[in-house]
Design an enzyme around this catalytic site. Structure first.
Site, mmCIF file in Angstrom:
data_model
loop_
_atom_site.group_PDB
_atom_site.id
_atom_site.type_symbol
_atom_site.label_atom_id
_atom_site.label_comp_id
_atom_site.label_asym_id
_atom_site.label_seq_id
_atom_site.Cartn_x
_atom_site.Cartn_y
_atom_site.Cartn_z
ATOM 1 N N THR A 14 0.827 -1.218 0.000
ATOM 2 C CA THR A 14 0.000 0.000 0.000
ATOM 3 C C THR A 14 0.852 1.255 0.000
ATOM 4 O O THR A 14 0.542 2.222 -0.688
ATOM 5 C CB THR A 14 -0.905 0.018 1.264
ATOM 6 N N SER A 56 1.402 -7.468 -1.169
ATOM 7 C CA SER A 56 2.072 -8.542 -0.415
ATOM 8 C C SER A 56 1.252 -9.825 -0.365
ATOM 9 O O SER A 56 1.754 -10.873 0.051
ATOM 10 C CB SER A 56 2.479 -8.081 0.980
ATOM 11 N N THR A 87 1.472 -4.592 4.107
ATOM 12 C CA THR A 87 1.261 -4.982 5.502
ATOM 13 C C THR A 87 0.636 -6.377 5.646
ATOM 14 O O THR A 87 0.797 -7.015 6.677
ATOM 15 C CB THR A 87 0.333 -3.972 6.228
ATOM 16 N N ASP A 88 -0.061 -6.832 4.597
ATOM 17 C CA ASP A 88 -0.852 -8.062 4.761
ATOM 18 C C ASP A 88 -0.004 -9.284 5.121
ATOM 19 O O ASP A 88 -0.418 -10.119 5.928
ATOM 20 C CB ASP A 88 -1.663 -8.348 3.489
#
Ligand code: ASP
Length: 333
Positions: A14, A56, A87-88
């Protein structure tokens, strides 16, 4: 004093995304990210590498090996490394790098954001600045820096899907905080003079989250196709035994064919303890399964891939699994 040299490794996420017709997509390079925080030149000298531009969700174990190999290649040239990442799956990457790069005396800091760097309201700039602050410090090892928290690489988990407070440290204290560009340190992880790099992973590790009544055919299927199966059970841990789900027999067959089985819990905090209830104790007594105790599922997954990349010998697998690496498991469990 000589300025520290930090390498920013871009991988997407992101933080580097732009809005297109079908939603957010990583487009910006690490060099473009740095243009949003020109003041970073006051704290260190930076250079950039763009390894890939991925959401990710699409990160795979081969990407972890690639990131680790990049750090190894440039190890001597830089004082620290920042990896910008979606972040995932960042917690998985942080755990994987903790096993692929052990004992490193320099900082490797993963960061990202919940809102893209080009948005008016964004956590990207603060997270990036904080990551560079930690990367220029003398804190060693793989860490995740997000919303002011400094989290051990083996202990991070994404616990919020939207807000800036996205990550938690599971079953382990924060290493510290970054506030207004200053580090408040609680713990200094141990390191060695020379890091040990690894390049092999066995990606054939599966995870099964139990639900009440689940058919054990699912476990059988996963065991057939993988080197290891992690079973996320309930509470402190146990295996179901009912008509459609005699897990004891299924797990035993898997173990008999040389597969590794790790029991863990779906409860976020405090870990497993199979010895407590008959449903757990009976399998722990009779089958050579492993137990995660206080390790996160992210760390268990990455650790198994790292271990099984080196050996399939059950005794060795168990020995390595219970050896604490980068504070991933409390000694003496
Ligand atoms: N889907 C994005 C990713 O993991 C989410 C993020 O970066 O926050 O790449």
């Amino acid at each position: 004093m000589k300025e520290k040299r930090i390498l920013l490794i871009g991988t997407g996420g992101t933080i580097a995304s732009e809005m297109g017709g079908s939603g957010l997509k990583p487009e910006l390079t690490s060099e473009q990210l740095l243009r949003y925080i020109p003041d970073i030149s006051n704290i260190c000298e930076t250079e950039c590498i763009q390894l890939f531009s991925l959401d990710s969700t699409n990160i795979q174990p081969s990407h972890w090996v690639h990131i680790a190999a990049t750090i190894q290649e440039h190890y001597r040239e830089y004082d620290g490394f920042v990896v910008s990442h979606g972040t995932d799956t960042m917690a998985y990457t942080a755990a994987a790098l903790s096993y692929l790069i052990q004992g490193i005396p320099k900082p490797i800091v993963l960061t990202g954001a919940q809102k893209p760097i080009g948005f008016e309201t964004t956590d990207s700039k603060m997270n990036l600045r904080d990551a560079f602050t930690v990367a220029t410090s003398d804190m060693p090892g793989v860490m995740l820096v997000f919303n002011g928290k400094i989290i051990m690489g083996t202990r991070a988990r994404k616990t919020r899907s939207k807000s800036f407070e996205a990550f938690s440290s599971i079953n382990y204290p924060l290493l510290g905080m970054v506030q207004d560009g200053r580090i408040i340190r609680y713990i200094r992880p141990e390191s060695r003079a020379v890091p040990q790099f690894y390049g092999a992973l066995d990606p054939k590790v599966a995870l099964l989250k139990l639900v009440p009544g689940i058919d054990c055919g699912v476990a059988e299927y996963l065991l057939e196709r993988n080197s290891a199966l992690i079973i996320e059970s309930f509470g402190v841990g146990g295996l179901p035994a009912y008509e459609a789900g005699n897990y004891y027999e299924t797990v035993k067959r898997g173990l008999d064919t040389g597969k590794t089985v790790v029991m863990t819990t779906q409860v976020e905090n405090e870990g497993s303890d199979l010895a407590v209830y008959h449903v757990g104790n009976s399998i722990k007594q009779n089958l050579p399964i492993l137990e995660a105790y206080d390790m996160t599922t992210e760390a268990v997954t990455a650790k198994l891939m790292w271990i099984l990349g080196q050996t399939k010998d059950p005794a060795w697998v168990a020995e390595l699994f219970y050896t604490p690496i980068a504070c991933d498991i409390l000694a003496g469990n």
